[in-house]
Design a protein around this motif. Structure first.
Motif, PDB file in Angstrom:
ATOM      1  N   PHE A  71       6.872  28.829 -25.288  1.00 14.16           N
ATOM      2  CA  PHE A  71       6.745  30.182 -24.272  1.00 14.16           C
ATOM      3  C   PHE A  71       6.680  31.418 -25.189  1.00 14.16           C
ATOM      4  CE2 PHE A  71       8.283  26.602 -21.548  1.00 14.16           C
ATOM      5  CZ  PHE A  71       7.938  27.090 -20.667  1.00 14.16           C
ATOM      6  N   ALA A  76       7.836  34.798 -24.171  1.00 12.20           N
ATOM      7  CA  ALA A  76       8.534  35.418 -22.996  1.00 12.20           C
ATOM      8  C   ALA A  76       8.663  36.963 -23.318  1.00 12.20           C
ATOM      9  CB  ALA A  76       9.901  35.060 -22.947  1.00 12.20           C
ATOM     10  N   VAL A 117       4.966  34.068 -20.312  1.00  8.52           N
ATOM     11  CA  VAL A 117       5.925  34.035 -19.163  1.00  8.52           C
ATOM     12  C   VAL A 117       6.435  35.583 -19.157  1.00  8.52           C
ATOM     13  CG1 VAL A 117       8.018  33.374 -20.272  1.00  8.52           C
ATOM     14  CG2 VAL A 117       7.936  33.275 -17.719  1.00  8.52           C
ATOM     15  N   ALA A 164       1.815  31.589 -11.357  1.00 11.34           N
ATOM     16  CA  ALA A 164       1.924  30.067 -12.008  1.00 11.34           C
ATOM     17  C   ALA A 164       0.452  29.407 -11.929  1.00 11.34           C
ATOM     18  CB  ALA A 164       2.931  29.336 -11.284  1.00 11.34           C
ATOM     19  N   LEU A 218       2.831  32.614 -16.642  1.00 12.23           N
ATOM     20  CA  LEU A 218       3.884  32.474 -15.532  1.00 12.23           C
ATOM     21  C   LEU A 218       4.406  33.718 -15.307  1.00 12.23           C
ATOM     22  CD1 LEU A 218       5.628  29.339 -16.947  1.00 12.23           C
ATOM     23  CD2 LEU A 218       3.791  29.327 -15.117  1.00 12.23           C
ATOM     24  N   ASN A 219       4.905  33.926 -14.120  1.00 11.39           N
ATOM     25  CA  ASN A 219       5.677  35.203 -13.422  1.00 11.39           C
ATOM     26  C   ASN A 219       6.258  34.692 -12.346  1.00 11.39           C
ATOM     27  OD1 ASN A 219       6.690  37.606 -12.293  1.00 11.39           O
ATOM     28  ND2 ASN A 219       4.853  38.859 -13.186  1.00 11.39           N
TER      29      ASN A 219
END
Length: 188
Positions: free
Chosen positions: A100, A102, A123, A132, A141-142
């Motif tokens: 990920f 992030a 993300v 997604a 992704l959020n």
């Protein structure tokens, strides 16, 4: 293992309490905060029960369970009152065998991707719009916004369990779900 992702608390004591209650009930190992923790920002209305000092007192005792990245509303003064790091622009996390990237989302996002390998996951928060999706060879992704959701969405957070990412509202309803393991996607 199970991890919770949340973004955009924006100083709301009301939604921070709801988030921490959901976190405790989820059995997640860690809570990953994707920025905009204390300040509401000049473009947003005040969130429900705007009380940054209360948010500080709720989060600081949990410092060993929190990972956080800097949002566009974070400043050095926020780091002075929070007992866990909040000023990193991004974090690279390997969770359940998945990589990920992030970040908050004001620098890196779908239209300005960080350098990712095929299958990696971006993300972020920032937009207050949940997402997604698989985009090309990567996943975006959020988890949406904890306190100031936009686009008609409810207040939400995300849960990563094994290779499934679910976005849930605070009533425990799954709003969206995606598999992140390259197997055929299952979306709700």
């Amino acid at each position: 293992m199970k991890y919770m992702f949340a973004s955009d608390i924006h100083g709301s004591a009301y939604y921070c309490r709801k988030l921490l209650e959901a976190y405790r009930q989820s059995g997640a190992e860690r809570l990953i905060l994707l920025g905009d923790i204390l300040y509401h920002g000049p473009r947003n209305d005040l969130p429900r029960e705007y009380a940054p000092k209360e948010v500080i007192s709720m989060l600081n005792p949990m410092k060993q369970e929190l990972l956080a990245v800097r949002g566009n509303c974070e400043a050095e003064v926020d780091q002075m009152v929070l007992d866990f790091p909040v000023l990193a622009d991004y974090a690279v996390l390997v969770l359940n065998g998945l990589t990920f990237f992030a970040t908050h989302g004001h620098v890196f996002h779908q239209d300005h991707m960080p350098p990712l390998k095929a299958g990696d996951i971006l993300v972020h928060g920032h937009t207050h719009l949940l997402k997604a999706e698989k985009v090309g060879e990567n996943y975006i992704l959020n988890p949406g916004s904890v306190s100031i959701p936009k686009g008609g969405n409810p207040a939400t957070y995300g849960i990563l369990e094994e290779t499934s990412f679910r976005i849930l509202d605070f009533e425990g309803n799954t709003v969206k779900e995606i598999r992140l393991d390259g197997k055929p996607e299952e979306t709700v």
